[in-house]
Design an enzyme around this catalytic site. Structure first.
Site, short mmCIF file in Angstrom:
data_model
loop_
_atom_site.label_atom_id
_atom_site.label_comp_id
_atom_site.label_asym_id
_atom_site.label_seq_id
_atom_site.Cartn_x
_atom_site.Cartn_y
_atom_site.Cartn_z
N ASP A 99 28.83 42.02 9.30
CA ASP A 99 28.50 43.32 9.87
C ASP A 99 26.99 43.49 9.77
O ASP A 99 26.42 43.27 8.70
CB ASP A 99 29.20 44.41 9.04
CG ASP A 99 29.77 45.51 9.89
OD1 ASP A 99 28.98 46.12 10.63
OD2 ASP A 99 30.98 45.78 9.80
N GLU A 264 29.63 47.37 18.42
CA GLU A 264 30.47 48.57 18.26
C GLU A 264 29.95 49.63 19.22
O GLU A 264 28.82 50.10 19.07
CB GLU A 264 30.42 49.12 16.83
CG GLU A 264 31.40 50.27 16.66
CD GLU A 264 31.07 51.28 15.56
OE1 GLU A 264 31.95 52.04 15.16
OE2 GLU A 264 29.90 51.32 15.11
N ASP A 326 37.77 52.76 11.11
CA ASP A 326 37.41 54.15 11.40
C ASP A 326 38.51 54.91 12.14
O ASP A 326 38.33 56.08 12.48
CB ASP A 326 36.15 54.19 12.29
CG ASP A 326 34.92 53.64 11.60
OD1 ASP A 326 34.79 53.84 10.38
OD2 ASP A 326 34.10 53.00 12.28
C1 NOJ Z 1 30.32 52.88 12.22
C2 NOJ Z 1 31.11 52.31 11.09
O1 NOJ Z 1 32.21 51.60 11.60
C3 NOJ Z 1 31.50 53.46 10.20
O2 NOJ Z 1 32.44 53.07 9.23
C4 NOJ Z 1 30.26 54.01 9.59
O3 NOJ Z 1 30.55 55.16 8.81
C5 NOJ Z 1 29.23 54.40 10.65
N1 NOJ Z 1 29.12 53.43 11.69
C6 NOJ Z 1 27.88 54.55 10.05
O4 NOJ Z 1 27.36 53.30 9.73
#
Ligand code: NOJ
Length: 526
Positions: A99, A264, A326
Site C-alpha cells: 500500500d 484506489e 473500508d
Molecule cells: C483510504 C483507506 O482505504 C482508508 O482505510 C483510509 O482511512 C483512508 N484512505 C485514509 O488514508
C-alpha cells in the site's frame, strides 16, 4: 484480447495485516503470521497478495498515517521479516503488492515536524499551509472525510494546514518538486527490494485546487448525511493535474519491468476510466468499486457491467471488487446465499478480481460493542454507520479459543459464528462457500475463456443475470439467480460445470434449465 500479463490473469487477495494472523501474541496480526498462511492462499488459488500499510505509524488511522515510508512498524515485524515474506511469496509463484499512501503522512513524520517548525523551513511547502481568513477562520470550506473542517490551526506558525482525513494526517503538496522526488524515492526503495507493485491510497484526491476555491453545496445531501458529504468535492478531488502525476508514478514502476499500479478511486465510471491514462500510461488498474455501490438486482448489475465495459478505453483491462477494509462485507450486504452468487459473478466477469480476506469463508460484519470501537471514522461521527471495524475483525482459522488467530485477546472481537464459520471447518464441508471459491478459482484457472475470453450478451432476464464468456471454441454461459425464488431460463442445451450449491456438476439439460433460490450456474454450451 489475450490476457498475458500476470496482473491480468491473476486474482488479487487483500490482507488487512492486523487481522490475518498473529504470531507474537499481542492480539494483532503480523508479517510472520502472513508467512505461515501463504500455503492457505496457494490452496485457495489466488495469485497477488496486497497487504494494507505495515509501515511505522502512530496508528491513529491504523497504518494510513505513516511516520516512515521506508520502515516497518514493530507491531508487524522487521525489514528482515518483510524480506523473508517477499521471498516466500515469490518462491510460491505469487506476487506482493504494498500500500502506498502518498496523499498524507502522519503528523509525526519527520517531514511534517520540519514543515511545521517554521514558515521558513525548507519543507514548509511540502504540505498545504494557508493563512486564516480576515476573521481568523479556515481558508475555505473544505471538509475532512472523517468529519468537520479539513483545516487545522497551527498556533506556532500561525497558519492552517489541510488534512483530507484526520488532523493527524496532514496532506502533502504534490506541486512541490522535492516532495515529489522524495515520494518517488519511496517507490524505488520498495521496488529495489523486489515488490511487484502498489495499491495507491486515495489516488483521486492527490491534487487540490491551486487557488483553494470553496466547494459548492451538495444539493443531494440532507440532515442525516455524513458531514463530509455536505459539499461537492469539486476543488479538492479529481483535479486535472492528477493524470500527469499518475503517469509519472507509472513510469517509475515501468522502469522495473512488469509492475502493477492499482489506484484506489471512488468516482463515477466516466471519470474513473480516465485513470487508465492517455494511451494506458496511467494506473494499470483503477480499482472498480461499482459492484460495492450497485443495487443488488439483475437489471442494475447488467446495466453496470455494460456501462463499465463500454466506457473502458481501447485495450484497457477491467477489474472488479466486492469489498475491502473500508466497506461493509459482501455477506452482510447481500446475505449469505447471495454472497455465493456474488463469488460466481466476481470470478467469471472479464477482468482482474480482488478478494478481501475472509470473503472466501463468507465472513460477515461483526457488531462491535461501544467500548471496543477502534476506528476514528466511527469515533468522530458516531452512529452514522461509518465505522469500519465490523469488516476488519480477525480471520477465524479454527474453532479454538481466539480462532487460531492469536493466543491473546484479539484487537477486535471475533464474529460470534467463528466456531462454525472458520477455515478448518469450512474446508471439511463439501458444499461450503470456501469450497465454492476453490472450485470457481480452479475452473477459472483452467479455462482460458474465463480469463481472456470475450464477455457477451450481458442481460437481465427478470431476476436472472446472464452473460457469456467465449474463446477459441469455448462457450460458457453464466446464469445468476439474484432472487430467492426458483427461476427457469430457456437455453438450447448445455452441461453444468459449477452450481453455487456445488451439487449439479456435469448435469445435462435441454431447452431450459431451472435455478433454485440464489443459485448461480456456469454452463458449458459447446
Ligand atoms: C483510504 C483507506 O482505504 C482508508 O482505510 C483510509 O482511512 C483512508 N484512505 C485514509 O488514508
Amino acid at each position: 484480447m489475450q490476457a498475458t500479463a500476470w496482473w491480468q490473469r491473476g486474482i488479487i487477495y487483500e490482507v488487512y495485516p492486523r487481522s490475518f494472523q498473529d504470531t507474537n501474541n499481542d492480539g494483532i496480526g503480523d508479517l510472520k503470521g502472513i508467512l505461515t498462511r501463504l500455503d492457505y492462499l496457494v490452496e485457495l488459488g489466488v495469485d497477488v497478495l496486497w497487504i494494507a500499510p505495515i509501515y511505522p505509524s502512530p496508528m491513529e488511522d491504523f497504518g494510513y498515517d505513516i511516520s516512515d515510508y521506508c520502515g516497518l512498524d514493530g507491531i508487524f515485524g522487521t525489514l528482515a521479516d518483510f524480506d523473508q515474506l517477499l521471498n516466500a511469496v515469490h518462491e510460491r509463484g505469487l506476487k506482493l503488492i504494498l500500500d502506498f499512501v502518498p496523499n498524507h503522512t502522519s503528523n509525526q513524520h519527520p517531514w511534517f515536524l520540519e514543515s511545521r517548525s517554521s514558515r521558513e523551513n525548507s519543507k514548509r511547502d511540502w504540505y498545504l499551509w494557508c493563512d486564516a481568513t480576515e476573521d481568523g477562520g479556515p481558508p475555505n470550506n473544505w471538509l475532512s472525510n472523517f468529519g468537520g473542517s479539513g483545516w487545522e490551526w497551527d498556533a506556532t506558525t500561525r497558519q492552517y494546514y489541510y488534512h483530507s482525513f484526520l488532523k493527524q494526517q496532514p496532506d502533502v503538496n504534490w506541486r512541490n518538486p522535492s516532495l515529489r522526488e522524495a515520494m518517488f524515492d519511496v517507490l524505488r526503495f520498495w521496488l529495489d527490494r523486489g515488490v511487484d507493485g502498489f495499491r495507491v491510497d486515495v489516488m483521486w484526491l492527490l491534487f487540490k485546487d491551486e487557488q483553494f476555491r470553496n466547494n459548492p453545496i451538495n444539493p443531494a445531501s440532507h440532515e442525516g448525511s455524513p458531514a463530509s458529504q455536505r459539499l461537492l468535492p469539486i476543488f479538492n478531488a479529481d483535479r486535472p493535474e492528477i493524470h500527469g502525476l499518475v503517469a509519472s508514478m507509472r513510469s517509475v514502476l515501468d522502469s522495473y519491468g512488469e509492475r502493477l499500479l492499482l489506484g484506489e478511486i471512488y468516482l463515477p465510471i466516466n471519470r474513473l476510466v480516465l485513470y487508465y491514462g492517455k494511451d494506458l500510461t496511467g494506473a494499470t488498474l483503477p480499482f472498480n468499486f461499482h459492484l460495492i455501490q450497485c443495487a443488488w438486482r439483475a437489471d442494475a448489475i447488467a446495466h453496470l457491467i455494460r456501462e463499465y465495459e463500454a466506457a473502458l478505453p481501447p485495450g484497457a483491462w477491467p477489474n472488479w471488487v466486492l469489498g475491502n477494509h473500508d466497506q461493509p462485507r459482501i455477506s452482510s450486504r447481500v446475505g449469505s446465499e447471495q454472497a455465493r452468487v456474488a463469488a460466481m459473478l466476481l470470478l467469471t466477469l472479464r477482468g482482474t478480481p480482488t478478494i478481501y480476506y475472509g470473503e472466501e469463508i463468507g465472513m460477515r460484519n461483526v457488531q462491535i460493542p461501544p467500548q471496543e470501537i477502534q476506528d476514528p471514522a466511527e469515533k468522530n461521527e458516531p452512529g452514522l454507520g461509518l465505522g469500519r471495524d465490523p469488516e476488519r475483525t480477525p480471520m477465524p482459522w479454527d474453532c479454538s479459543l481466539s480462532a487460531g488467530f492469536t493466543e491473546a485477546r484479539p484487537w477486535l472481537p471475533l464474529g460470534e459464528d467463528y466456531t462454525t464459520r472458520n477455515v478448518v471447518n469450512l474446508s471439511r464441508q463439501k458444499d461450503s462457500i470456501l469450497r465454492l471459491y476453490q472450485a470457481l478459482i480452479r475452473l477459472r484457472r483452467s479455462n482460458e475463456a474465463l480469463i481472456s475470453g470475450r464477455l457477451e450478451g450481458v442481460v437481465a432476464n427478470g431476476n436472472i443475470l446472464r452473460y457469456e464468456r467465449t474463446d477459441h471454441g469455448q462457450h460458457f454461459a453464466i446464469l445468476l439467480n439474484l432472487s430467492h425464488e426458483q427461476e427457469e431460463i430457456n437455453l438450447e442445451r448445455g452441461r453444468i460445470l459449477v452450481s453455487t450449491y456445488l451439487d449439479r456438476e456435469d448435469d445435462l439439460f435441454e431447452r431450459s434449465v431451472s435455478l433454485r433460490s440464489s443459485e448461480g450456474l456456469i454452463v458449458n454450451l459447446t
